[in-house]
Scaffold this motif. Sequence first.
Motif, PDB file in Angstrom:
ATOM      1  N   ALA A 113      37.878  40.587  25.845  1.00 59.53           N
ATOM      2  CA  ALA A 113      38.074  39.138  25.792  1.00 59.53           C
ATOM      3  C   ALA A 113      38.319  38.554  27.180  1.00 59.53           C
ATOM      4  O   ALA A 113      37.786  37.487  27.524  1.00 59.53           O
ATOM      5  N   GLU A 114      39.099  39.248  27.991  1.00 58.99           N
ATOM      6  CA  GLU A 114      39.389  38.757  29.339  1.00 58.99           C
ATOM      7  C   GLU A 114      38.158  38.829  30.242  1.00 58.99           C
ATOM      8  O   GLU A 114      37.939  37.947  31.085  1.00 58.99           O
ATOM      9  N   GLY A 144      45.546  53.371  29.730  1.00 59.46           N
ATOM     10  CA  GLY A 144      46.911  53.559  30.209  1.00 59.46           C
ATOM     11  C   GLY A 144      47.664  52.288  30.530  1.00 59.46           C
ATOM     12  O   GLY A 144      48.710  52.349  31.181  1.00 59.46           O
ATOM     13  N   PHE A 145      47.175  51.136  30.048  1.00 54.65           N
ATOM     14  CA  PHE A 145      47.776  49.862  30.463  1.00 54.65           C
ATOM     15  C   PHE A 145      47.983  48.938  29.266  1.00 54.65           C
ATOM     16  O   PHE A 145      47.130  48.851  28.372  1.00 54.65           O
ATOM     17  N   SER A 146      49.094  48.245  29.273  1.00 55.63           N
ATOM     18  CA  SER A 146      49.415  47.327  28.182  1.00 55.63           C
ATOM     19  C   SER A 146      48.468  46.137  28.191  1.00 55.63           C
ATOM     20  O   SER A 146      47.781  45.860  29.187  1.00 55.63           O
ATOM     21  N   GLU A 147      48.441  45.395  27.089  1.00 58.81           N
ATOM     22  CA  GLU A 147      47.604  44.219  26.999  1.00 58.81           C
ATOM     23  C   GLU A 147      47.960  43.207  28.092  1.00 58.81           C
ATOM     24  O   GLU A 147      47.073  42.605  28.717  1.00 58.81           O
ATOM     25  N   ARG A 151      43.837  47.401  23.112  1.00 63.20           N
ATOM     26  CA  ARG A 151      43.672  47.224  24.564  1.00 63.20           C
ATOM     27  C   ARG A 151      42.207  46.975  24.912  1.00 63.20           C
ATOM     28  O   ARG A 151      41.900  46.140  25.773  1.00 63.20           O
ATOM     29  N   ARG A 152      41.321  47.696  24.257  1.00 61.92           N
ATOM     30  CA  ARG A 152      39.890  47.470  24.480  1.00 61.92           C
ATOM     31  C   ARG A 152      39.524  46.023  24.163  1.00 61.92           C
ATOM     32  O   ARG A 152      38.819  45.354  24.937  1.00 61.92           O
ATOM     33  N   ALA A 210      45.453  42.023  35.306  1.00 63.76           N
ATOM     34  CA  ALA A 210      44.548  42.768  36.177  1.00 63.76           C
ATOM     35  C   ALA A 210      43.161  42.147  36.231  1.00 63.76           C
ATOM     36  O   ALA A 210      42.523  42.142  37.293  1.00 63.76           O
ATOM     37  N   VAL A 211      42.669  41.623  35.125  1.00 65.95           N
ATOM     38  CA  VAL A 211      41.352  40.983  35.141  1.00 65.95           C
ATOM     39  C   VAL A 211      41.383  39.727  36.019  1.00 65.95           C
ATOM     40  O   VAL A 211      40.435  39.460  36.770  1.00 65.95           O
ATOM     41  N   GLY A 212      42.474  38.981  35.971  1.00 72.14           N
ATOM     42  CA  GLY A 212      42.613  37.830  36.859  1.00 72.14           C
ATOM     43  C   GLY A 212      42.604  38.234  38.320  1.00 72.14           C
ATOM     44  O   GLY A 212      41.971  37.587  39.158  1.00 72.14           O
ATOM     45  N   VAL A 213      43.303  39.324  38.621  1.00 72.74           N
ATOM     46  CA  VAL A 213      43.319  39.835  39.996  1.00 72.74           C
ATOM     47  C   VAL A 213      41.928  40.315  40.392  1.00 72.74           C
ATOM     48  O   VAL A 213      41.476  40.099  41.528  1.00 72.74           O
TER      49      VAL A 213
END
Length: 411
Positions: free
Chosen positions: A310-311, A378-381, A304-305, A387-390
């Motif tokens: 990358a995002e 606590g969040f899936s890939e 996840r990290r 979320a990064v897009g948002v």
Amino acid sequence: MEQKSHDDSFVRHPKMALNSRAEVGESTYRIGVDPELPFSLMSPDLQTIPGKKWVQLVTRCQKIPWRHNGFSMPEGIPDYRQAVAKTLKEHRGIVCDYQQVVAVSNIRQGLALCAQLLFEPGDEIAVENPGYQVHHNLLRFYGLKLIPIPVTDNGLDLTTLFSLEKPPKAVLVAPNNQFPTTAVMSENSRKALEEWANLKNCWIIEDDYDGHISHEKYPSPSIAVFDPLWTNTIHLGSFSKSIYPGFKLGYMVMNRSLVKAFAGARLFSDRQCCENHEVVLANFINEGNFESHLRKLRNTLNSRRNVLLAELEKNLTIFGKWKVPKNGGHICFEFYQSIDDVTLSAFLKQKYRIVCRPLSPQYLTNDKKFGFILGFSGFSEEALIRAVGVLKKGIVDFIQNTPSYSQILPY
């Protein structure tokens, strides 16, 4: 005197005022609890909580429901304390006897006990700047004076600390994953800090909140390793990151001669930890299940990290920078320019339903940096990619509609 409450009713206040510490409590309450939305720092999910073995142990413990539900010793049951000593030796390099361990509900309770038993009101405590805002408030609550020490890429700035004209009574430090910057103190710096503190008769309170969560093959040893006689080190840890956030069970490790005072002081608050939880976790560790759970947890969080990094590289390099965290479950994003991160955080939460804890309130001085503390544990890939897009969309929206920030956008 009457005051309108949040539900439009009126609250009648007592005639007598609260004492001077009440404002510290109220300001800490206003920090709030993050909802379980993307980038929340403490959001559990099914992939990171213990699985079948944990459920079996809980079921076994509950077969005789009246067992482990009476009063027990405030320092914790021996099995739990032995299990803590075992896992600290395996994962943090700490050698201690189980009789040096005191069970606490969380690190915060351990720090409160330190504030009550090690210091007098007005004593000076050196703290990291930036640092964990709630811990700063806690020390203030007990009447202690904070001495802010800058944080470098190597964690607490020892040059500044060592040059203080008068040494503080204690240093509160998170060397393994400094909050919020994620800086990691080198082994040489940890050793130097311990030697200096021992020479100056200064306590070291080691906040090892992310001690079990490492993305490195060989994590750095605890500061306590360099104080084998436990002359001036108090080690604080918790299982809320490695089990699940609502699991209220942690530990303190200290010189054995201090244990009765700390355990006795617990009797004035919540008396003891939940014995059921102590029994389950002790069995989970002793049967080898905690070790396998940690391997799975670390692999999941490492993945996840890497996805979040990358995002961020794809989407947010135009706005800010960040360091690659070696431990833990968050990334510290820092804007290139001064942006009101508190207002922006509230905007993102209300309009875009993401939780980005602002960076600037973690500073004790005016030379603040601005940014966000982004949780990923606590969040899936897939959720992190979305979320990064948002987040990018929300930042652009905020900047475009705030005239004073219009020059920040490169397009």
